[in-house]
Design a protein around this motif. Structure first.
Motif, PDB file in Angstrom:
ATOM      1  N   ASN A  35       0.835  -1.193   0.000  1.00 51.39           N
ATOM      2  CA  ASN A  35       0.000   0.000   0.000  1.00 51.39           C
ATOM      3  C   ASN A  35       0.877   1.254   0.000  1.00 51.39           C
ATOM      4  OD1 ASN A  35      -2.632   1.301   0.374  1.00 51.39           O
ATOM      5  ND2 ASN A  35      -1.892   1.830   2.416  1.00 51.39           N
ATOM      6  N   ASN A  65      -2.402  -1.464  -3.138  1.00 53.70           N
ATOM      7  CA  ASN A  65      -1.816  -1.378  -4.470  1.00 53.70           C
ATOM      8  C   ASN A  65      -2.409  -2.368  -5.471  1.00 53.70           C
ATOM      9  OD1 ASN A  65       0.005   0.668  -3.765  1.00 53.70           O
ATOM     10  ND2 ASN A  65       1.591  -0.782  -3.141  1.00 53.70           N
ATOM     11  N   VAL A  66      -3.422  -3.129  -5.082  1.00 51.36           N
ATOM     12  CA  VAL A  66      -3.953  -4.167  -5.975  1.00 51.36           C
ATOM     13  C   VAL A  66      -4.435  -3.581  -7.294  1.00 51.36           C
ATOM     14  CG1 VAL A  66      -5.848  -5.808  -6.312  1.00 51.36           C
ATOM     15  CG2 VAL A  66      -4.519  -5.880  -4.214  1.00 51.36           C
ATOM     16  N   ASP A  67      -5.237  -2.541  -7.253  1.00 53.14           N
ATOM     17  CA  ASP A  67      -5.791  -1.988  -8.497  1.00 53.14           C
ATOM     18  C   ASP A  67      -4.689  -1.567  -9.465  1.00 53.14           C
ATOM     19  OD1 ASP A  67      -8.446  -2.401  -7.800  1.00 53.14           O
ATOM     20  OD2 ASP A  67      -8.689  -0.396  -6.941  1.00 53.14           O
ATOM     21  N   ALA A  68      -3.651  -0.921  -8.963  1.00 51.57           N
ATOM     22  CA  ALA A  68      -2.551  -0.477  -9.829  1.00 51.57           C
ATOM     23  C   ALA A  68      -1.830  -1.666 -10.453  1.00 51.57           C
ATOM     24  CB  ALA A  68      -1.570   0.379  -9.030  1.00 51.57           C
ATOM     25  N   VAL A  70      -3.093  -4.746 -10.972  1.00 60.00           N
ATOM     26  CA  VAL A  70      -4.003  -5.387 -11.934  1.00 60.00           C
ATOM     27  C   VAL A  70      -4.040  -4.597 -13.235  1.00 60.00           C
ATOM     28  CG1 VAL A  70      -6.428  -5.931 -12.382  1.00 60.00           C
ATOM     29  CG2 VAL A  70      -5.391  -6.566 -10.198  1.00 60.00           C
ATOM     30  N   GLU A  71      -4.110  -3.287 -13.129  1.00 58.54           N
ATOM     31  CA  GLU A  71      -4.151  -2.448 -14.325  1.00 58.54           C
ATOM     32  C   GLU A  71      -2.848  -2.538 -15.121  1.00 58.54           C
ATOM     33  OE1 GLU A  71      -4.569   2.251 -15.565  1.00 58.54           O
ATOM     34  OE2 GLU A  71      -5.426   1.576 -13.666  1.00 58.54           O
ATOM     35  N   LEU A  86     -12.009  -7.381  -4.620  1.00 62.37           N
ATOM     36  CA  LEU A  86     -10.713  -7.453  -5.301  1.00 62.37           C
ATOM     37  C   LEU A  86     -10.304  -8.875  -5.680  1.00 62.37           C
ATOM     38  CD1 LEU A  86      -8.563  -4.894  -3.260  1.00 62.37           C
ATOM     39  CD2 LEU A  86      -9.603  -4.582  -5.508  1.00 62.37           C
ATOM     40  N   ASP A  88     -10.530 -12.361  -7.498  1.00 58.11           N
ATOM     41  CA  ASP A  88     -11.078 -13.012  -8.687  1.00 58.11           C
ATOM     42  C   ASP A  88     -11.247 -14.510  -8.509  1.00 58.11           C
ATOM     43  OD1 ASP A  88     -11.010 -10.623 -10.399  1.00 58.11           O
ATOM     44  OD2 ASP A  88      -8.833 -10.841 -10.281  1.00 58.11           O
TER      45      ASP A  88
END
Length: 196
Positions: A35, A65-68, A70-71, A86, A88
């Motif tokens: 994070n 930081n997961v979204d960053a 994954v993107e 978050l 899958d």
């Protein structure tokens, strides 16, 4: 290879372990993206790509930081609670998941958080302990939502029963990793959790 990408980061983050291997079946995985730091650039500097994110649990300091990630890498996220927005894919208790060049057994270890897991390498030599136990006998806090000291103690006992003298490396969610005689640190954590 196991590398803590957050080793020199100050602030509100967990450790973030990049796990890679050389064999054709290896899966490059980020265990807990952490994070409030640029983990994406650190992954890019260390390795060509990423295959998955695996979560030990879903406290904010482990998943910020997961979204960053994954993107940036177009990867799926694996965690114990498939209902978390978050996550899958579910990690099931006692099933295997591939980290780097090894299979790791998933061990559901609640007490710090309900969806907490530890990951034990198939040969018993390495464990990712999340926030269950730490180096030098530290153990996860239980004063947050879903925290429960009795369940935490049961989980530490389960981790201890699931390992033996082959356990050398312990990679925890905070603080330094242990690189020899890691089981002794788990034993210390159990004694401390029962006492304090």
């Amino acid at each position: 290879m196991i590398r803590n990408l957050a080793a020199d980061v100050g602030g509100f983050t967990s450790n973030a372990f990049l796990v890679a291997g050389d064999d054709p079946d290896a899966r490059t995985v980020l265990v807990d993206p952490g994070n409030e730091f640029d983990v994406v650039s650190r992954v890019e500097a260390a390795i060509d790509g990423l295959d998955a994110v695996v979560l030990t649990h879903t406290h904010a300091d482990h998943i910020g930081n997961v979204d960053a990630v994954v993107e940036a890498f177009d990867v799926d996220v694996w965690g114990y609670n498939p209902d978390h927005p978050l996550v899958d894919h579910a990690l099931a208790d006692e099933e295997d998941t591939r980290l780097g060049g090894h299979d790791y057994r998933v061990l559901h270890t609640p007490g710090h958080k309900d969806d907490h897991v530890c990951l034990i390498r198939g040969d018993g030599a390495v464990v990712f302990a999340g926030d269950l136990v730490f180096a030098d006998g530290g153990f996860g806090r239980t004063d947050l939502e879903e925290g429960d000291r009795a369940r935490l103690i049961d989980s530490i006992e389960r981790l201890l029963a699931s390992t033996d003298e082959r356990l050398q490396e312990l990679h925890a969610g905070h603080g330094p990793s242990v690189h020899r005689d890691a089981r002794e640190h788990v034993e210390l954590a159990l004694r401390a959790a029962r006492t304090y």
